[in-house]
Design a protein around this motif. Structure first.
Motif, PDB file in Angstrom:
ATOM      1  N   GLY A 106     -28.851  29.047  20.685  1.00 23.02           N
ATOM      2  CA  GLY A 106     -28.476  27.861  21.445  1.00 23.02           C
ATOM      3  C   GLY A 106     -27.833  26.768  20.620  1.00 23.02           C
ATOM      4  O   GLY A 106     -27.884  25.591  20.997  1.00 23.02           O
ATOM      5  N   LEU A 107     -27.149  27.125  19.539  1.00 25.55           N
ATOM      6  CA  LEU A 107     -26.704  26.127  18.585  1.00 25.55           C
ATOM      7  C   LEU A 107     -25.378  25.463  18.938  1.00 25.55           C
ATOM      8  O   LEU A 107     -25.049  24.436  18.348  1.00 25.55           O
ATOM      9  CB  LEU A 107     -26.579  26.763  17.190  1.00 25.55           C
ATOM     10  CG  LEU A 107     -27.896  27.072  16.476  1.00 25.55           C
ATOM     11  CD1 LEU A 107     -27.637  27.846  15.196  1.00 25.55           C
ATOM     12  CD2 LEU A 107     -28.664  25.792  16.174  1.00 25.55           C
ATOM     13  N   SER A 108     -24.602  26.036  19.848  1.00 26.06           N
ATOM     14  CA  SER A 108     -23.249  25.513  20.056  1.00 26.06           C
ATOM     15  C   SER A 108     -23.026  25.019  21.473  1.00 26.06           C
ATOM     16  O   SER A 108     -23.763  25.358  22.402  1.00 26.06           O
ATOM     17  CB  SER A 108     -22.208  26.588  19.706  1.00 26.06           C
ATOM     18  OG  SER A 108     -22.358  27.717  20.540  1.00 26.06           O
ATOM     19  N   SER A 109     -21.984  24.225  21.629  1.00 30.69           N
ATOM     20  CA  SER A 109     -21.623  23.668  22.935  1.00 30.69           C
ATOM     21  C   SER A 109     -20.721  24.607  23.719  1.00 30.69           C
ATOM     22  O   SER A 109     -20.200  24.236  24.759  1.00 30.69           O
ATOM     23  CB  SER A 109     -20.934  22.320  22.758  1.00 30.69           C
ATOM     24  OG  SER A 109     -19.751  22.459  21.991  1.00 30.69           O
ATOM     25  N   TYR A 110     -20.524  25.801  23.224  1.00 29.48           N
ATOM     26  CA  TYR A 110     -19.826  26.872  23.934  1.00 29.48           C
ATOM     27  C   TYR A 110     -20.726  28.098  23.879  1.00 29.48           C
ATOM     28  O   TYR A 110     -21.611  28.204  23.014  1.00 29.48           O
ATOM     29  CB  TYR A 110     -18.461  27.167  23.302  1.00 29.48           C
ATOM     30  CG  TYR A 110     -18.534  27.582  21.857  1.00 29.48           C
ATOM     31  CD1 TYR A 110     -18.556  28.931  21.486  1.00 29.48           C
ATOM     32  CD2 TYR A 110     -18.589  26.632  20.835  1.00 29.48           C
ATOM     33  CE1 TYR A 110     -18.633  29.312  20.157  1.00 29.48           C
ATOM     34  CE2 TYR A 110     -18.670  27.006  19.503  1.00 29.48           C
ATOM     35  CZ  TYR A 110     -18.686  28.341  19.173  1.00 29.48           C
ATOM     36  OH  TYR A 110     -18.777  28.725  17.854  1.00 29.48           O
ATOM     37  N   THR A 111     -20.534  29.047  24.773  1.00 25.07           N
ATOM     38  CA  THR A 111     -21.384  30.234  24.815  1.00 25.07           C
ATOM     39  C   THR A 111     -20.593  31.453  24.373  1.00 25.07           C
ATOM     40  O   THR A 111     -19.613  31.837  25.020  1.00 25.07           O
ATOM     41  CB  THR A 111     -21.960  30.449  26.225  1.00 25.07           C
ATOM     42  OG1 THR A 111     -22.807  29.340  26.554  1.00 25.07           O
ATOM     43  CG2 THR A 111     -22.775  31.727  26.296  1.00 25.07           C
TER      44      THR A 111
ATOM     45  N   SER B 189     -10.277  32.645  31.446  1.00 27.19           N
ATOM     46  CA  SER B 189      -9.776  32.593  30.076  1.00 27.19           C
ATOM     47  C   SER B 189     -10.435  31.464  29.300  1.00 27.19           C
ATOM     48  O   SER B 189     -10.207  31.323  28.094  1.00 27.19           O
ATOM     49  CB  SER B 189      -8.261  32.410  30.061  1.00 27.19           C
ATOM     50  OG  SER B 189      -7.892  31.084  30.431  1.00 27.19           O
ATOM     51  N   ARG B 190     -11.268  30.666  29.970  1.00 24.32           N
ATOM     52  CA  ARG B 190     -11.871  29.487  29.352  1.00 24.32           C
ATOM     53  C   ARG B 190     -13.394  29.639  29.284  1.00 24.32           C
ATOM     54  O   ARG B 190     -14.014  30.244  30.163  1.00 24.32           O
ATOM     55  CB  ARG B 190     -11.485  28.212  30.117  1.00 24.32           C
ATOM     56  CG  ARG B 190      -9.987  27.936  30.047  1.00 24.32           C
ATOM     57  CD  ARG B 190      -9.570  26.779  30.926  1.00 24.32           C
ATOM     58  NE  ARG B 190      -8.123  26.603  30.909  1.00 24.32           N
ATOM     59  CZ  ARG B 190      -7.484  25.678  30.195  1.00 24.32           C
ATOM     60  NH1 ARG B 190      -8.168  24.832  29.437  1.00 24.32           N
ATOM     61  NH2 ARG B 190      -6.171  25.588  30.230  1.00 24.32           N
ATOM     62  N   ASN B 191     -13.978  29.033  28.257  1.00 24.54           N
ATOM     63  CA  ASN B 191     -15.400  29.157  28.026  1.00 24.54           C
ATOM     64  C   ASN B 191     -16.193  28.343  29.050  1.00 24.54           C
ATOM     65  O   ASN B 191     -15.749  27.278  29.488  1.00 24.54           O
ATOM     66  CB  ASN B 191     -15.753  28.701  26.610  1.00 24.54           C
ATOM     67  CG  ASN B 191     -17.082  29.236  26.135  1.00 24.54           C
ATOM     68  OD1 ASN B 191     -18.134  28.690  26.457  1.00 24.54           O
ATOM     69  ND2 ASN B 191     -17.045  30.314  25.358  1.00 24.54           N
ATOM     70  N   ALA B 192     -17.371  28.855  29.391  1.00 24.22           N
ATOM     71  CA  ALA B 192     -18.235  28.184  30.362  1.00 24.22           C
ATOM     72  C   ALA B 192     -18.988  27.009  29.773  1.00 24.22           C
ATOM     73  O   ALA B 192     -19.695  26.305  30.496  1.00 24.22           O
ATOM     74  CB  ALA B 192     -19.238  29.186  30.935  1.00 24.22           C
ATOM     75  N   GLY B 193     -18.831  26.753  28.470  1.00 26.61           N
ATOM     76  CA  GLY B 193     -19.623  25.713  27.826  1.00 26.61           C
ATOM     77  C   GLY B 193     -20.970  26.268  27.406  1.00 26.61           C
ATOM     78  O   GLY B 193     -21.340  27.391  27.737  1.00 26.61           O
ATOM     79  N   GLY B 194     -21.705  25.451  26.652  1.00 28.88           N
ATOM     80  CA  GLY B 194     -22.988  25.934  26.164  1.00 28.88           C
ATOM     81  C   GLY B 194     -23.987  24.798  26.013  1.00 28.88           C
ATOM     82  O   GLY B 194     -23.639  23.631  26.176  1.00 28.88           O
ATOM     83  N   SER B 195     -25.229  25.183  25.771  1.00 28.47           N
ATOM     84  CA  SER B 195     -25.588  26.562  25.515  1.00 28.47           C
ATOM     85  C   SER B 195     -26.077  27.327  26.744  1.00 28.47           C
ATOM     86  O   SER B 195     -26.342  28.529  26.651  1.00 28.47           O
ATOM     87  CB  SER B 195     -26.676  26.613  24.427  1.00 28.47           C
ATOM     88  OG  SER B 195     -27.857  25.954  24.855  1.00 28.47           O
ATOM     89  N   SER B 196     -26.203  26.654  27.887  1.00 33.45           N
ATOM     90  CA  SER B 196     -26.629  27.339  29.126  1.00 33.45           C
ATOM     91  C   SER B 196     -25.416  27.851  29.889  1.00 33.45           C
ATOM     92  O   SER B 196     -25.343  27.756  31.117  1.00 33.45           O
ATOM     93  CB  SER B 196     -27.457  26.397  29.996  1.00 33.45           C
ATOM     94  OG  SER B 196     -28.548  25.854  29.294  1.00 33.45           O
ATOM     95  N   GLY B 197     -24.441  28.417  29.154  1.00 33.11           N
ATOM     96  CA  GLY B 197     -23.180  28.803  29.772  1.00 33.11           C
ATOM     97  C   GLY B 197     -23.317  29.941  30.757  1.00 33.11           C
ATOM     98  O   GLY B 197     -22.676  29.944  31.815  1.00 33.11           O
ATOM     99  N   GLY B 198     -24.128  30.954  30.433  1.00 34.73           N
ATOM    100  CA  GLY B 198     -24.306  32.057  31.363  1.00 34.73           C
ATOM    101  C   GLY B 198     -24.957  31.607  32.651  1.00 34.73           C
ATOM    102  O   GLY B 198     -24.561  32.037  33.746  1.00 34.73           O
TER     103      GLY B 198
END
Length: 470
Positions: free
Chosen positions: A128-133, A148-157
């Motif tokens: 859970g260390l990053s702001s992207y997943t 094509s874009r990241n959902a963000g993190g760390s609860s991205g999934g």
């Protein structure tokens, strides 16, 4: 007929109680959507279909007998940082791929006692260390608004799964923005509760005071219902808050009354500024709040830049102290090794100084903000970013700077312990979701739900769904 996945969790629970649908049918419907869409989204690390259907059949028996709890038979999922006994909890790491925790997190037990049925474990970056997943298990989580874009993190999934209708709501955790960041990137509602509102036990730790669990949902009422389920102090909690005297679900139905809302858009970090989409969302939200009778007041960002290096000492010390064997580093991602090395370089005196600095500084900030009821900023400085943007440089220090360019606002409320929420009020010209962030003073979670529900009623977002996932 309304599609089952178009119903929020409250509506799904009502349909189950009235016997319009069975839990087996409802769970199977969502499992089918996971089969169809989860690979495109990278939403899940583990899917527990067989166990979920067994639990659904059990829920149907309780529903028929009239002995079912409020959300019996409603599907959900748990973040893969959250211990779930009997199901692998990898924490997003190849090193822990087969780890079976000895006990559930309290939040898991509390949600199961309320009747929710888990369909599996949602994607998260390593530890859970990053702001992207992204991780080496299943790869990145992607926003359903543009895969094509990241959902963000760390609860991205979790956020991607909720936004795409794979589950109606989900548990997330937030130590520096990890609920609100993916909520913004995926166009849903994310709520970080006050410090101590949700127990970290029995296996988790709240030693730094930064992290806590909270809801990701498409409706404010769903988020309030989920927090009602998990906001209970447990034996041994370090910073327990008592059960709220009024359930959060009731706060949703309470008009907030006129509020004094302080707003700022400048970041506390030199050389980092919000982009035009973030400013447009923030200005639009300000006008909406004023139209609802609130007083919106411009103030300077009250947080000093000196918080950032001290936060990094605490953040890195936590992962450096993780009980991993010496040979684990070879299996860890570069980002994880970067933070472990930074943490190892910090002394006990450095850590103590950082913790004291955060406490004293944020105490002063909160004291200075007592004349305001709520606070408005962008959630993120930038729209959802291409998957490769965060780590294409190959240099973890450069990657970290890009994370600051992306999310300079959210971690401040982890430092203060304030409740904060991301609301999906704006979409860019490219149809990318742009959240705005509302916060209240510590302990004022209920009024934040009232304000959020009022905003949702005035500018509804629930029916806006990502193309291809309707």
């Amino acid at each position: 007929m309304t599609q089952l996945h178009h119903l929020d969790a409250v509506a799904q629970a009502s349909a189950l109680r009235s016997r319009e649908v069975s839990s087996v049918e409802l769970v199977q419907h969502h499992l089918d959507r996971i089969d169809r869409h989860a690979d495109d989204l990278g939403a899940f690390i583990t899917v527990t279909a067989e166990l979920a259907l067994e639990k659904a059949a059990e829920a149907d028996r309780h529903l028929a007998a009239g002995t079912a709890p409020a959300f019996a038979g409603v599907p959900t999922a748990f973040k893969d940082l959250t211990p779930t006994a009997g199901t692998p909890t990898s924490m997003g790491s190849v090193f822990l791929r087969e780890f079976d925790p000895p006990a559930n997190a309290h939040v898991v037990d509390l949600m199961q006692q309320t009747g929710f049925i888990s369909l599996g474990k949602t994607n998260t970056p390593e530890f859970g260390l990053s702001s992207y997943t992204d991780n080496d298990l299943v790869g990145p989580a992607r926003t359903p608004w543009d895969t094509s874009r990241n959902a963000g993190g760390s609860s991205g999934g979790a956020a991607a799964a909720v936004a795409a209708g794979l589950i109606p709501l989900a548990q997330g955790s937030d130590g520096g923005g990890s609920i609100r960041i993916p909520a913004s990137a995926c166009g849903i509602f994310g709520f970080k509760p006050s410090r101590g509102r949700v127990s970290a036990g029995p296996l988790g730790s709240d030693w730094s005071g930064l992290a806590g669990d909270g809801p990701l949902a498409r409706s404010v009422r769903d988020a309030a219902a989920l927090l009602d389920a998990i906001a209970h102090p447990m034996p041994g909690d370090v910073r327990p808050l008592p059960d709220p005297p009024v359930p959060y679900s009731q706060w949703v139905d309470r008009p907030p009354g006129p509020m004094r809302i302080a707003r700022w858009s400048a970041t506390h970090l030199e050389g980092i500024a919000p982009g035009p989409d973030a400013i447009a969302a923030w200005e639009s939200a300000s006008a909406l709040l004023e139209s609802l009778g609130h007083e919106v007041i411009d103030i300077a960002n009250p947080f000093p830049q000196a918080l950032e290096p001290q936060f990094n000492v605490i953040w890195s010390s936590g992962i450096a102290a993780a009980a991993l064997p010496p040979d684990a580093d070879a299996l860890l991602r570069p980002n994880t090794r970067y933070w472990r090395e930074r943490g190892r370089a910090a002394s006990a005196v450095d850590l103590s100084r950082a913790l004291q600095f955060l406490e004293l500084t944020t105490r002063q900030v909160i004291s200075d903000l007592q004349s305001y009821d709520a606070f408005l900023t962008p959630t993120l400085a930038l729209p959802p970013q291409p998957v490769e943007w965060f780590n294409e440089s190959g240099d973890p220090a450069t990657d970290h700077h890009r994370e600051l360019l992306f999310t300079p606002y959210t971690a401040l409320y982890n430092m203060t312990g304030q409740p904060a929420a991301s609301l999906p009020l704006h979409w860019s010209a490219e149809n990318l979701p742009i959240g705005i962030m509302l916060a209240t003073l510590p302990g004022q979670d209920g009024p934040l739900f009232s304000l959020s529900a009022q905003v949702e009623a005035a500018a509804p977002w629930y029916e806006r769904r990502p193309p291809g996932f309707a």
